[in-house]
Design a protein around this motif. Structure first.
Motif, PDB file in Angstrom:
ATOM      1  N   GLU A  15       0.646  -1.235   0.115  1.00 10.87           N
ATOM      2  CA  GLU A  15       0.065   0.107  -0.221  1.00 10.87           C
ATOM      3  C   GLU A  15       0.445   1.252   0.389  1.00 10.87           C
ATOM      4  N   ARG A  16       1.616   1.416   0.950  1.00  7.89           N
ATOM      5  CA  ARG A  16       2.904   2.731   1.232  1.00  7.89           C
ATOM      6  C   ARG A  16       4.353   2.157   0.236  1.00  7.89           C
ATOM      7  N   LEU A  17       4.290   1.002   0.062  1.00  6.99           N
ATOM      8  CA  LEU A  17       5.862   0.547   0.033  1.00  6.99           C
ATOM      9  C   LEU A  17       6.102   0.531  -1.422  1.00  6.99           C
ATOM     10  N   LEU A  18       7.478   0.839  -1.448  1.00  8.33           N
ATOM     11  CA  LEU A  18       8.000   0.007  -3.129  1.00  8.33           C
ATOM     12  C   LEU A  18       9.151  -0.465  -2.361  1.00  8.33           C
ATOM     13  N   LEU A  19       9.460  -1.677  -2.600  1.00 11.81           N
ATOM     14  CA  LEU A  19      10.506  -2.769  -2.364  1.00 11.81           C
ATOM     15  C   LEU A  19      11.144  -3.299  -3.545  1.00 11.81           C
ATOM     16  N   ARG A  20      12.765  -2.497  -3.970  1.00  8.70           N
ATOM     17  CA  ARG A  20      13.177  -2.788  -5.199  1.00  8.70           C
ATOM     18  C   ARG A  20      14.687  -2.504  -4.614  1.00  8.70           C
ATOM     19  N   ARG A  21      15.528  -2.474  -5.999  1.00  7.79           N
ATOM     20  CA  ARG A  21      17.092  -3.068  -5.948  1.00  7.79           C
ATOM     21  C   ARG A  21      17.729  -2.498  -5.570  1.00  7.79           C
ATOM     22  N   ILE A  22      18.819  -2.570  -4.561  1.00  2.78           N
ATOM     23  CA  ILE A  22      19.406  -1.573  -4.346  1.00  2.78           C
ATOM     24  C   ILE A  22      20.465  -1.444  -4.905  1.00  2.78           C
ATOM     25  N   THR A  23      20.691  -0.699  -5.178  1.00  2.00           N
ATOM     26  CA  THR A  23      22.118   0.078  -6.610  1.00  2.00           C
ATOM     27  C   THR A  23      23.464   0.813  -5.526  1.00  2.00           C
ATOM     28  N   ASN A  24      24.575   0.941  -6.016  1.00  2.00           N
ATOM     29  CA  ASN A  24      25.803   1.754  -5.199  1.00  2.00           C
ATOM     30  C   ASN A  24      24.630   2.904  -5.392  1.00  2.00           C
ATOM     31  N   ASP A  25      23.857   3.614  -5.875  1.00  2.00           N
ATOM     32  CA  ASP A  25      23.430   5.180  -5.400  1.00  2.00           C
ATOM     33  C   ASP A  25      22.652   5.072  -3.788  1.00  2.00           C
ATOM     34  N   ASP A  26      22.882   3.674  -3.305  1.00  2.00           N
ATOM     35  CA  ASP A  26      21.874   4.066  -2.060  1.00  2.00           C
ATOM     36  C   ASP A  26      23.285   3.550  -1.413  1.00  2.00           C
ATOM     37  N   VAL A  27      24.147   3.962  -1.459  1.00  2.00           N
ATOM     38  CA  VAL A  27      25.661   3.823  -0.786  1.00  2.00           C
ATOM     39  C   VAL A  27      25.373   4.620   0.367  1.00  2.00           C
ATOM     40  N   ASN A  28      25.094   5.856   0.492  1.00  2.00           N
ATOM     41  CA  ASN A  28      24.749   6.796   2.172  1.00  2.00           C
ATOM     42  C   ASN A  28      24.273   5.915   2.460  1.00  2.00           C
ATOM     43  N   GLU A  29      22.862   5.503   2.395  1.00  2.00           N
ATOM     44  CA  GLU A  29      22.273   5.111   2.407  1.00  2.00           C
ATOM     45  C   GLU A  29      22.484   4.186   3.865  1.00  2.00           C
ATOM     46  N   VAL A  30      23.010   2.921   2.870  1.00  2.00           N
ATOM     47  CA  VAL A  30      23.488   1.284   3.113  1.00  2.00           C
ATOM     48  C   VAL A  30      24.313   2.171   4.466  1.00  2.00           C
ATOM     49  N   PHE A  31      25.242   3.209   4.030  1.00  2.00           N
ATOM     50  CA  PHE A  31      25.795   3.139   5.319  1.00  2.00           C
ATOM     51  C   PHE A  31      25.347   3.620   6.798  1.00  2.00           C
ATOM     52  N   LEU A  47      30.317  -3.301  12.318  1.00  2.00           N
ATOM     53  CA  LEU A  47      29.622  -2.858  11.349  1.00  2.00           C
ATOM     54  C   LEU A  47      30.779  -1.230  10.084  1.00  2.00           C
ATOM     55  N   VAL A  48      29.923  -0.988   9.099  1.00  2.00           N
ATOM     56  CA  VAL A  48      30.876  -0.894   8.122  1.00  2.00           C
ATOM     57  C   VAL A  48      31.244   0.324   8.674  1.00  2.00           C
ATOM     58  N   LYS A  49      32.261   0.521   7.412  1.00  2.00           N
ATOM     59  CA  LYS A  49      33.230   2.095   8.460  1.00  2.00           C
ATOM     60  C   LYS A  49      33.479   3.487   7.607  1.00  2.00           C
ATOM     61  N   ASN A  50      33.042   2.976   6.826  1.00  2.00           N
ATOM     62  CA  ASN A  50      33.160   3.980   5.361  1.00  2.00           C
ATOM     63  C   ASN A  50      31.985   3.672   4.608  1.00  2.00           C
ATOM     64  N   ASN A  51      32.094   4.521   3.085  1.00  2.00           N
ATOM     65  CA  ASN A  51      31.590   4.163   1.797  1.00  2.00           C
ATOM     66  C   ASN A  51      31.738   3.164   1.294  1.00  2.00           C
ATOM     67  N   ASP A  52      33.037   2.623   1.188  1.00  2.00           N
ATOM     68  CA  ASP A  52      33.881   1.445   0.501  1.00  2.00           C
ATOM     69  C   ASP A  52      33.122  -0.307   1.094  1.00  2.00           C
ATOM     70  N   ASP A  53      33.424   0.132   2.489  1.00  2.00           N
ATOM     71  CA  ASP A  53      32.534  -0.592   3.483  1.00  2.00           C
ATOM     72  C   ASP A  53      31.206  -0.948   2.480  1.00  2.00           C
ATOM     73  N   ALA A  54      29.904   0.252   2.578  1.00  2.00           N
ATOM     74  CA  ALA A  54      28.737   0.067   2.175  1.00  2.00           C
ATOM     75  C   ALA A  54      28.527  -0.650   0.961  1.00  2.00           C
ATOM     76  N   LEU A  55      29.647  -0.226   0.339  1.00  2.00           N
ATOM     77  CA  LEU A  55      29.269  -0.450  -1.484  1.00  2.00           C
ATOM     78  C   LEU A  55      29.841  -2.185  -1.660  1.00  2.00           C
ATOM     79  N   GLU A  56      30.531  -2.355  -0.785  1.00  2.00           N
ATOM     80  CA  GLU A  56      30.791  -3.830  -1.146  1.00  2.00           C
ATOM     81  C   GLU A  56      30.239  -4.948  -0.500  1.00  2.00           C
TER      82      GLU A  56
END
Length: 182
Positions: A15-31, A47-56
């Protein structure tokens, strides 16, 4: 034995949500999610320590989708592409028609019914589309918010394993909830 195939990637709407593929554009939110001691409190992973960890982390999610061994979705509101959380099926057991569900959500969005809405939809997807027979969730016994979500979604407590996992110098209990297809 089940044969999972996540290509094309299944975008899922509630109803309210979209469950979508996670991409590299989401790096800040994943971090933000994976580096926050509050969101990671009950998840015994580094814990991830930086954006490289998040991209991994994003690359690992992508690899599991590509090889059909697991799938994660980014949780977003329909009117805003910003990633609020992650939900998915882990430790899939095609030979047992079983998978584990797991989720995390930005603390800013706690208490708004987002996770139950996403979990209920993935339950249907798991049983109807993936042809699972059972879905399990493994949580920390102190994680009362998650326990409430699971009970609200019809899961039943199946086991309390004492000191079953060793993490950062401590033995941790884990509680297993499950849901059988009706």
């Amino acid at each position: 034995m089940l044969d999972f195939n996540f290509t094309p990637f299944p975008v899922i709407e509630t109803e309210r949500l979209l469950l979508r593929r996670i991409t590299n554009d989401d790096v800040n939110e994943v971090f933000e999610l994976r580096s926050n001691p509050e969101t990671m409190k009950y998840i015994p992973r580094p814990l991830v320590k930086n954006n490289d960890d998040a991209l991994e982390h994003i690359a690992m999610i992508e690899d599991k989708i590509a090889t059909n061994v697991g799938i994660n979705w980014g949780i977003t509101l329909k009117d805003n592409p910003k990633l609020l959380g992650i939900i998915g099926f882990y430790r899939m057991q095609p030979e047992n028609y079983r998978a584990e569900i797991g989720y995390m959500l930005s603390p800013d969005f706690h208490g708004k019914g987002i996770i139950p809405e996403a979990v209920n939809k993935l339950i249907r997807y798991g049983f109807d589309d993936l042809k699972l027979h059972s879905i399990e969730a493994v949580i920390d016994p102190e994680n009362f918010a998650s326990e409430k979500v699971l009970e609200k979604c019809g899961f039943v407590k199946e086991a309390h394993l004492k000191e079953a996992e060793f993490w950062e110098g401590k033995f941790l209990d884990k509680v297993i909830y499950s849901l059988l297809d009706k």
